[in-house]
Design an enzyme around this catalytic site. Structure first.
Site, PDB file in Angstrom:
ATOM      1  N   HIS A 227     -45.614 -12.612  84.397  1.00  0.00           N
ATOM      2  CA  HIS A 227     -45.783 -11.511  83.701  1.00  0.00           C
ATOM      3  C   HIS A 227     -46.056 -10.223  84.590  1.00  0.00           C
ATOM      4  CE1 HIS A 227     -46.624  -9.100  80.163  1.00  0.00           C
ATOM      5  NE2 HIS A 227     -47.987  -9.310  80.104  1.00  0.00           N
ATOM      6  N   ASP A 231     -42.018  -7.846  81.104  1.00  0.00           N
ATOM      7  CA  ASP A 231     -42.922  -7.524  80.021  1.00  0.00           C
ATOM      8  C   ASP A 231     -42.442  -8.661  78.949  1.00  0.00           C
ATOM      9  OD1 ASP A 231     -44.202  -5.542  81.384  1.00  0.00           O
ATOM     10  OD2 ASP A 231     -42.579  -4.111  80.653  1.00  0.00           O
TER      11      ASP A 231
END
Length: 249
Positions: A227, A231
């Site tokens: 992450h 996204d």
């Protein structure tokens, strides 16, 4: 008398014949193999160094099951190997990676290293352990070539001729847990890769198709990703693209 309330010896060992047998239990200390140690080190690097998030999707496998049923026998007769689902999933993943390039990238310090080649690691079971050999330039391979290379990896594993070069340098991985009957699992990144796709057991599932309930072969796919650079929107779009390509191959 409740066996838990029976008198115990001063050392805390129950006065039973079973206790005498267990007193002679032995242990064996076996060093990790170099392959197992490398895998362990990478998994810990991923857990400690990446911000891992996982998203899930379900894939209707009806089209692939039908394709395998229709062409599998002729494919095996012509090429001498089985037609499995993995080559189609590899092709779907490479197409989706071209449209979501960060899932094929890696983090190096404060830089993002974009990879413009697609070296896909695929899980195979040697009978002793799982390994992840690399399909180099998977985007350039046909379905048949992918299946042939996987078969060659299996043969090399049986013969003990796989090399370290067969196992390192991938840009993305596909972990297939379907053979073990796993319905759902959360794959861990193959560090320094930034994403991994986990595949699971195909089950018959009720689905609503044009307003009617039908029983369809369905499989959960789990995408774990870093992450820090990927996204949720990009990960979900990747998963949706793989789903679309598999459901309409």
């Amino acid at each position: 008398m409740n066996p838990l309330l029976k008198p115990r010896s001063p050392a805390g060992v129950p006065r039973t014949r079973a206790a005498i047998r267990t007193a002679s239990r032995q242990e064996a200390r076996i060093p990790l193999s170099s392959l197992r140690k490398t895998k362990a080190d990478r998994l810990k690097l991923a857990q400690n160094g990446a911000a891992i998030l996982t998203t899930f999707n379900d894939i209707d496998m009806t089209a692939l099951v039908a394709l395998q049923h229709t062409h599998g026998q002729a494919f095996e007769k012509h090429h001498g190997i089985r037609l499995r689902f993995m080559p189609f999933l590899v092709k779907a993943a490479t197409i989706a990676l071209e449209e979501a390039p960060l899932l094929n990238a890696e983090v190096d310090g404060t830089d993002i290293v974009h990879k413009h080649h697609y070296d896909i690691g695929v899980t195979i079971d040697t009978g002793r352990e799982q390994i992840v050999p690399i399909l180099r330039d998977a985007d350039r391979l046909s379905i048949t070539e992918i299946e042939q290379r996987i078969a060659a990896f299996l043969a090399a594993a049986d013969e003990g001729t796989l090399t370290l070069g067969d196992l390192v340098g991938g840009t993305f991985s596909i972990s297939d847990q379907s053979a073990y009957g796993a319905l759902l699992s959360v794959p861990i990144l193959n560090f320094p890769q930034s994403a991994i796709l986990g595949l699971h057991k195909i089950t018959e599932t009720p689905a609503v198709i044009k307003g009617r309930i039908e029983i369809r072969p369905s499989m959960y796919a789990a995408l774990s990703y870093d992450h820090r650079i990927i996204d949720g929107k990009e990960a979900i779009n990747f998963s949706a693209r793989v789903k679309q390509l598999i459901e309409d191959p």
